[in-house]
Design an enzyme around this catalytic site. Structure first.
Site, PDB file in Angstrom:
ATOM      1  N   ASP B  10      47.981  45.820  13.821  1.00 29.03           N
ATOM      2  CA  ASP B  10      48.556  46.457  12.627  1.00 29.03           C
ATOM      3  C   ASP B  10      49.594  47.488  13.075  1.00 29.03           C
ATOM      4  OD1 ASP B  10      49.070  47.751  10.263  1.00 29.03           O
ATOM      5  OD2 ASP B  10      46.989  48.231   9.792  1.00 29.03           O
ATOM      6  N   ASP B 112      53.461  43.264   8.628  1.00 28.60           N
ATOM      7  CA  ASP B 112      53.144  44.131   9.766  1.00 28.60           C
ATOM      8  C   ASP B 112      51.718  43.969  10.290  1.00 28.60           C
ATOM      9  OD1 ASP B 112      51.998  45.455   7.511  1.00 28.60           O
ATOM     10  OD2 ASP B 112      51.865  47.275   8.698  1.00 28.60           O
ATOM     11  N   GLU B 113      51.053  42.895   9.886  1.00 29.61           N
ATOM     12  CA  GLU B 113      49.684  42.706  10.351  1.00 29.61           C
ATOM     13  C   GLU B 113      49.480  41.258  10.767  1.00 29.61           C
ATOM     14  OE1 GLU B 113      46.490  44.171   7.663  1.00 29.61           O
ATOM     15  OE2 GLU B 113      48.195  44.926   6.522  1.00 29.61           O
TER      16      GLU B 113
HETATM   17 MG   LIG Z   1      50.378  48.833   9.015  1.00 33.93          MG
END
Ligand SMILES: [Mg+2]
Lengths: 87, 413
Positions: B10, B112-113
């Protein structure tokens, strides 16, 4: 060296190698005059991918106004733009 | 067979970190991560919202999703930088590119993960997770948190522990120490409404929820309750799915051939746009956090509003209700010619089951699926809402992909 990140005009040699080789560039100086600087020597080059944006960094050496100066150029692959990064 | 080993990677304050790293690369001297800063609309565009904030901005109690106007009141010297979604895709792609060196089995959960399945890897998880984290930092100039466990849920919970730039494990034997003492609201997919329900029966920590009997939770909160009870007990058997690239947004727009000057017609157009845009997002198995509406009046002056939801949605009715609310807030009652509706900040719908729990729209979910199936078999106009009969308004509007025209999160005025 100080960060400038100034866009410059460049004559580069796209050889068979991986990266283009900067030969001479033109920059507008403080007095609004064009100055041409010949890249005498590339000390090293490295590719960076900061935030996924590919740029090639060149540490170079030239004689500028009779003094030997070290500076860094950057070539941004996605935009084909050259910058005087630091001097 | 080796035991499952899942990493959740993350990016810390993703948009803000990417923006900061890019700007440093382009010679900017201050690192946005070191000063109070946000990624959001332009300063002049007061209706933009905060999409990401720096850690120093958190000290001013600036919240993701609040308006830029209100954020600036909390911190007048806040640096506000506009989002650049194209670049964020590059940053995300570059990270995935690195992850692929470590495992072929990667799920892009959102921009973003990502989940990475390392079950068949040959190195120790500690070594490999630090290696990944350091590689990303050195090569790409931003930091990540990595959560490690035997399933996706626990890996995701672990990556959310202390930030930034950290590796945390949360294996089943660690639940009692690391997860059960946390407030129940921190459990994945427990939103504000569920929290209130749980609090009303004295359930305050994840451990309290885990300790309930399965029958009790089922008789009280039914299937969604069972799911969060399983999560509280660290149970999750979903696989790391190899997803295609996430797309940035789904949007539809329409220019009307007549002036729309009354709320009823405007709402119908919003409904027609919501129908199509929600169908499209369901078709790609995504849910959206941000709903944006842009309207243009007869003078071709356009303005927008957007809202970030607590829980991502793919429900037609919910998108419609949100669009209506945005519309009612901004419409100046002048005649309108163009409407654009878009959904962004997309996320895989793996865990969407619980959205209806939060929004109490389980029936809508079933309805949406039924309608999608009918339309798939019998054509898009085989079923539509009766309000469109004889209205002269197309019951489903759009179909053109308009990402370029309407980039995610922009708040054009
Ligand atoms: Mg994040």
């Amino acid at each position: 060296m100080k960060v400038l990140m100034k866009p410059i005009e460049m004559i580069a040699w796209f050889s068979k190698d991986k990266y283009p080789i900067p030969l001479r560039y033109r920059i507008v100086d403080e007095n609004m005059e064009n100055k041409v600087i010949k890249v005498d020597k590339i000390l090293f080059k490295e590719e960076e991918k900061i935030a996924g944006n590919r740029m090639i960094l060149y540490r170079c050496e030239s004689i500028i106004e009779n003094t030997q100066r070290i500076f860094e150029l950057k070539y941004e692959i996605s935009t084909c733009k050259w910058f005087l990064f630091k001097i | 067979m080796s035991s499952p080993l899942i990493f959740h990677i993350d990016v810390n304050s993703a948009y803000l970190s990417w923006e900061a790293a890019y700007r440093l690369q382009h010679g900017e001297e201050i690192d946005l991560r070191d000063v109070p800063s946000i990624v959001g609309g332009n300063r002049e565009k007061r209706h933009g919202i905060v999409l990401a904030k720096s850690i120093p901005a958190k000290d001013y109690n600036i919240l993701t999703g609040e308006t830029i106007h209100s954020a600036l009141q909390k911190c007048p010297h806040l640096r506000v930088v506009p989002p650049n979604y194209e670049r964020y895709i590059d940053a995300s792609d570059a990270m995935i590119h690195i992850l692929r060196e470590f495992s072929p089995n990667i799920q892009r959960y959102s921009i973003d993960e990502a989940f990475l399945d390392y079950s068949y890897g040959d190195k120790h998880w500690i070594d490999i997770s630090y290696e990944i984290k350091e590689r990303i930092k050195a090569d790409l100039g931003f930091t990540v948190n990595i959560g490690v466990s035997s399933n996706k849920l626990l890996a995701k919970m672990a990556s959310d522990f202390k930030k930034p730039d950290m590796v945390h494990s949360l294996f089943p034997y660690e639940l009692q120490d690391k997860m059960w003492p946390l407030p129940v609201s921190e459990l994945f997919m427990v939103g504000p409404k569920t929290t209130v329900k749980l609090h009303s029966r004295g359930i305050f920590t994840i451990g309290d929820l885990a300790a309930l009997s399965k029958d009790y939770i089922y008789s009280w909160l039914k299937k969604p309750g069972l799911l969060i009870w399983e999560y509280a007990n660290g149970i999750d058997s979903s696989n790391v799915r190899n997803n295609p690239l996430p797309i940035k947004s789904v949007g539809n727009s329409t220019t009307t051939s007549f002036d729309v000057d009354n709320q009823r017609e405007a709402h119908m157009i919003l409904l027609a746009l919501s129908e199509k845009v929600s169908m499209r997002i369901r078709a790609i198995n995504q849910c959206a956090y941000v709903v944006s509406l842009n309207i243009k009046n007869y003078n071709f002056f356009s303005y927008s509003r957007q809202v970030k939801l607590n829980n991502p949605t793919d429900s037609t009715n919910f998108v419609y209700r949100t669009a209506k609310r945005l519309f009612d807030e901004m419409w100046q009652e002048e005649p309108l010619r163009r409407f654009s509706l878009s959904l962004s900040e997309l996320i895989s719908n793996d865990y969407y089951q619980l959205n209806f729990f939060e929004e109490d729209d389980s029936k809508e979910k079933l309805l949406d699926n039924a309608i999608d199936n009918i339309r798939k078999s019998f054509g898009h106009k085989s079923v539509f809402r009766s309000c469109f009969l004889y209205s002269g308004i197309d019951p489903l509007i759009g179909g053109v992909i308009m990402e370029e025209e309407y980039p995610m999160m922009s708040s054009q005025i």
